[in-house]
Scaffold this active site. Structure first.
Site, PDB file in Angstrom:
ATOM      1  CG  HIS A   1      -2.194  -0.883   0.743  1.00 13.90           C
ATOM      2  ND1 HIS A   1      -2.329  -2.180   1.137  1.00 13.90           N
ATOM      3  CD2 HIS A   1      -3.228  -0.641  -0.105  1.00 13.90           C
ATOM      4  CE1 HIS A   1      -3.406  -2.695   0.575  1.00 13.90           C
ATOM      5  NE2 HIS A   1      -3.973  -1.784  -0.183  1.00 13.90           N
TER       6      HIS A   1
ATOM      7  CD  GLU B   1     -10.079  -7.559  -3.581  1.00 14.61           C
ATOM      8  OE1 GLU B   1      -9.008  -6.976  -3.816  1.00 14.61           O
ATOM      9  OE2 GLU B   1     -10.953  -7.087  -2.835  1.00 14.61           O
TER      10      GLU B   1
ATOM     11  CG  ASP C   1      -5.859  -8.241  -2.036  1.00 12.26           C
ATOM     12  OD1 ASP C   1      -4.898  -8.544  -1.306  1.00 12.26           O
ATOM     13  OD2 ASP C   1      -6.577  -7.252  -1.836  1.00 12.26           O
TER      14      ASP C   1
ATOM     15  CB  CYS D   1      -9.348  -1.211  -9.760  1.00 11.77           C
ATOM     16  SG  CYS D   1      -9.949  -2.452  -8.615  1.00 11.77           S
TER      17      CYS D   1
HETATM   18  C1  PEP Z   1      -6.364  -5.151  -5.378  1.00 15.75           C
HETATM   19  O1  PEP Z   1      -6.312  -6.015  -4.498  1.00 15.75           O
HETATM   20  O2  PEP Z   1      -5.872  -5.311  -6.514  1.00 15.75           O
HETATM   21  C2  PEP Z   1      -7.002  -3.854  -5.107  1.00 15.75           C
HETATM   22  C3  PEP Z   1      -7.195  -2.991  -6.071  1.00 15.75           C
HETATM   23  O3  PEP Z   1      -7.338  -3.584  -3.806  1.00 15.75           O
HETATM   24  P1  PEP Z   1      -6.273  -3.115  -2.678  1.00 15.75           P
HETATM   25  O4  PEP Z   1      -4.960  -2.901  -3.374  1.00 15.75           O
HETATM   26  O5  PEP Z   1      -6.804  -1.886  -2.052  1.00 15.75           O
HETATM   27  O6  PEP Z   1      -6.274  -4.285  -1.758  1.00 15.75           O
HETATM   28 MG    MG Z   2      -7.539  -5.738  -2.741  1.00 18.51          MG
END
Ligand code: PEP
Ligand code: MG
Length: 567
Positions: free
Chosen positions: A194, A430, A454, A501
């Site tokens: 993150h 995911e 994920d 995404c």
């Molecule tokens: C993902 O898991 O690809 C996603 C977009 O969600 P996050 O990165 O917030 O877990």
């Molecule tokens: Mg995710």
């Protein structure tokens, strides 16, 4: 001083130079550090500081014990009783007191007083050796509490600071002011941690996963952070500084883009906070493809009210009067911890209470408040179309329960005579469970959105934060590609649209492959939108389909890369 270069994983195609500020939240005390001596007339204050830290540690431990007893069981909770006993252990207590009497600051007194007992337990058999770990835990808790006040305040860093840290949690990064910080680098982490995602969404130069060598860079040193090459240049030469290229210059387009043979691809932005909306508009986003609402909950003392959330969602919708704004309901757990929510300490948080699992059970109230704010914002915003999606769903039961929650909120608002609109609803793909059930999901919602960060972690069993398995946590591995293809087919067979995404969507070199796989929308950090839009508008959909078909036949990651590079 001659320059030297360290290498990690580049997180943003941007570079900058700045001055190092080390951030050490857990304040692991440096053994080599010179320990200052406390003046005799300040030693009683030092005793009091220790007492206060001990009281606070006891309170924390009691709360953790009760929570564990309730959620797991009395037996598991008993470890906290052992920790509480250690806090009052006479040998340790005497040790700390006499060190402080000799002028040692309380945190060092704690470190030294625990050293003997830890060593004694370490030399015993297995069961007793575990006690050494318990003692270390108690010691570290006390040291953390005693050094808390000395933490670097991330929200008030000097202009041009380059933050170096072992790791940065989402709540750490949420405090960074992008206008003041020149960049950051961390010992741990990969491209989809993150911290890296945050850096990209703010176009902040960052290098993650540098490894322990990062520790060799001193506070105050001048460093170039190159998020494109993954290099950190310490004490750069004047020549290097003069040649510093801060980032690629691709022309921004505010128009929607289509392939040369006329297939329109929506190119949207991922955001986490209102401050990122402006950048998304500036970089030419067609809309928002992922609004990570957990960031609204970080870096504060209590959850945002319905009204605060309503305003944030209206603001996002009004930033894109002609576009679509996909808001994801709260996705906490995993590495996204929120202190005031008392999340359980889990052995394996990425496989624990995360995302929709929390929204349907312990955080049902927060979920309801969020849905109310969303449905109201959808009705009241001046422009912008809202879509809402649910994170980390792996069963049809979870999805149906989430959809029922939306119906209930709509019925309540109806009863109250409050204006609302039920938005388009979707679900993230995911987990492997979601891939296998994608057709059932798509039959129940309007759209799917693939979260490759994920998805790659769960399909490949490789944690997204762990740099040692970064080679496995890569969406170009055939099983991940095949999971994507299967989800796209399931969506289209059921008249749902499908986007992506995860960070994969924002890699310009993969645009052709992703368009060829059939995705309708790609959502990414704002900084990569211009390059992806340019690539969409110069590629041929039919040719892209052929590239994707060949990539899906490949059996190794190397073969996939060769197919992409041959284009
Ligand atoms: C993902 O898991 O690809 C996603 C977009 O969600 P996050 O990165 O917030 O877990
Ligand atoms: Mg995710």
């Amino acid at each position: 001083m001659s320059e030297r270069t360290l290498t990690g994983t580049g997180a943003t195609p941007r570079a900058n130079v700045g001055t190092v500020v080390w951030y050490r939240p857990e304040s692991a005390l440096d053994d080599a550090e010179d320990v200052p001596t406390v003046d005799p007339d300040e030693r009683s204050a030092e005793h009091e500081r220790f007492e206060a830290a001990r009281d606070q540690a006891r309170e924390e431990l009691e709360a953790e014990r009760d929570q564990t007893a309730e959620r797991v069981g009395e037996e598991e909770a008993s470890v906290f009783d052992a920790h509480i006993q250690f806090l009052d252990d006479p040998q340790i207590d005497d040790g700390v007191a006499s060190e402080i009497d000799d002028g040692t600051p309380a945190e060092y007194a704690v470190r030294d007083a625990f050293a003997g007992p830890i060593e004694q337990f370490e030399g015993m058999d297995d069961r007793m050796a575990e006690r050494a770990d318990d003692l270390r835990d108690v010691r570290d808790r006390l040291v953390r509490l005693l050094t808390d006040g000395e933490r670097v305040d991330l929200s008030a860093l000097p202009e041009g600071a380059v933050v170096l840290a072992e790791r940065l949690t989402p709540s750490d990064t949420a405090q960074l002011d992008p206008d003041r910080v020149a960049g950051f680098a961390t010992v741990t982490g990969g491209r989809t941690s993150h911290a890296a995602i945050f850096a990209r969404s703010l176009a902040l130069p960052a290098v993650v996963g540098v490894g322990p060598d990062l520790e060799s860079i001193e506070e105050g040193a001048t460093v170039i952070v190159d998020g494109e090459t993954g290099e950190l240049v310490v004490d750069p030469s004047q020549e290097r500084l003069d040649a510093l290229d801060t980032g690629p210059d691709v022309e921004v387009t505010h128009e929607r883009v289509e392939t040369t043979d006329g297939r329109e691809i929506e190119v949207a932005a991922n955001v986490g906070r209102s401050v990122e909306l402006e950048g998304a508009v500036e970089q030419g986003a067609d809309g928002i493809g992922l609004y990570r609402t957990e960031f609204l909950f970080l870096d504060r003392e209590e959850p945002p009210s319905e009204e605060e959330q309503y305003e944030a969602y209206v603001e996002a919708l009004e930033a894109f009067p002609e576009g679509r704004v996909v808001v994801r309901t709260l996705d906490i757990g995993g590495d996204k911890q929120i202190p005031y929510l008392d999340l359980p300490e889990e052995e394996n948080p990425f496989l624990g209470e995360r995302g929709i699992r929390r929204s349907l059970a312990p955080d049902a109230d927060l979920f309801e408040t969020q849905l109310r704010a969303l449905l109201r914002a959808a009705a009241d915003a001046d422009g912008g179309t809202l879509s809402v999606m649910f994170p980390l769903v792996s069963t049809v039961d979870e999805l149906e329960a989430a959809l029922d929650a939306v119906d209930e909120v709509a019925a309540d608002l109806d009863d109250e005579g409050v204006a609302y609109t039920v938005p388009e609803l979707g679900v993230m793909v995911e987990t492997p469970g979601a891939v296998f059930m994608a057709d059932e999901f798509a039959a129940r919602v309007d759209f799917l959105s693939i979260g490759t960060n994920d998805l790659a972690q769960y399909v490949m069993a490789a944690a997204r934060e762990n740099e040692h398995v970064a080679h496995l946590h890569d969406p170009l591995h055939p099983p991940v590609l095949r999971a994507i293809a299967r989800s796209v087919e399931a969506a289209h067979d059921n008249d749902a649209w499908i986007g992506m995404c995860g960070e994969m969507a924002g890699s310009p070199e993969l645009t052709e492959l992703l368009v060829g796989l059939g995705l309708d929308e790609l959502s990414m950090s704002a900084v990569t939108i211009p390059a992806v839009k340019e690539n969409v508008s110069t590629l041929d959909h039919e040719r892209a389909t052929d590239v994707a078909a060949r990539a899906l036949n490949a059996v190794t990651r190397g073969d996939v890369t060769n197919i992409i590079e041959d284009q």
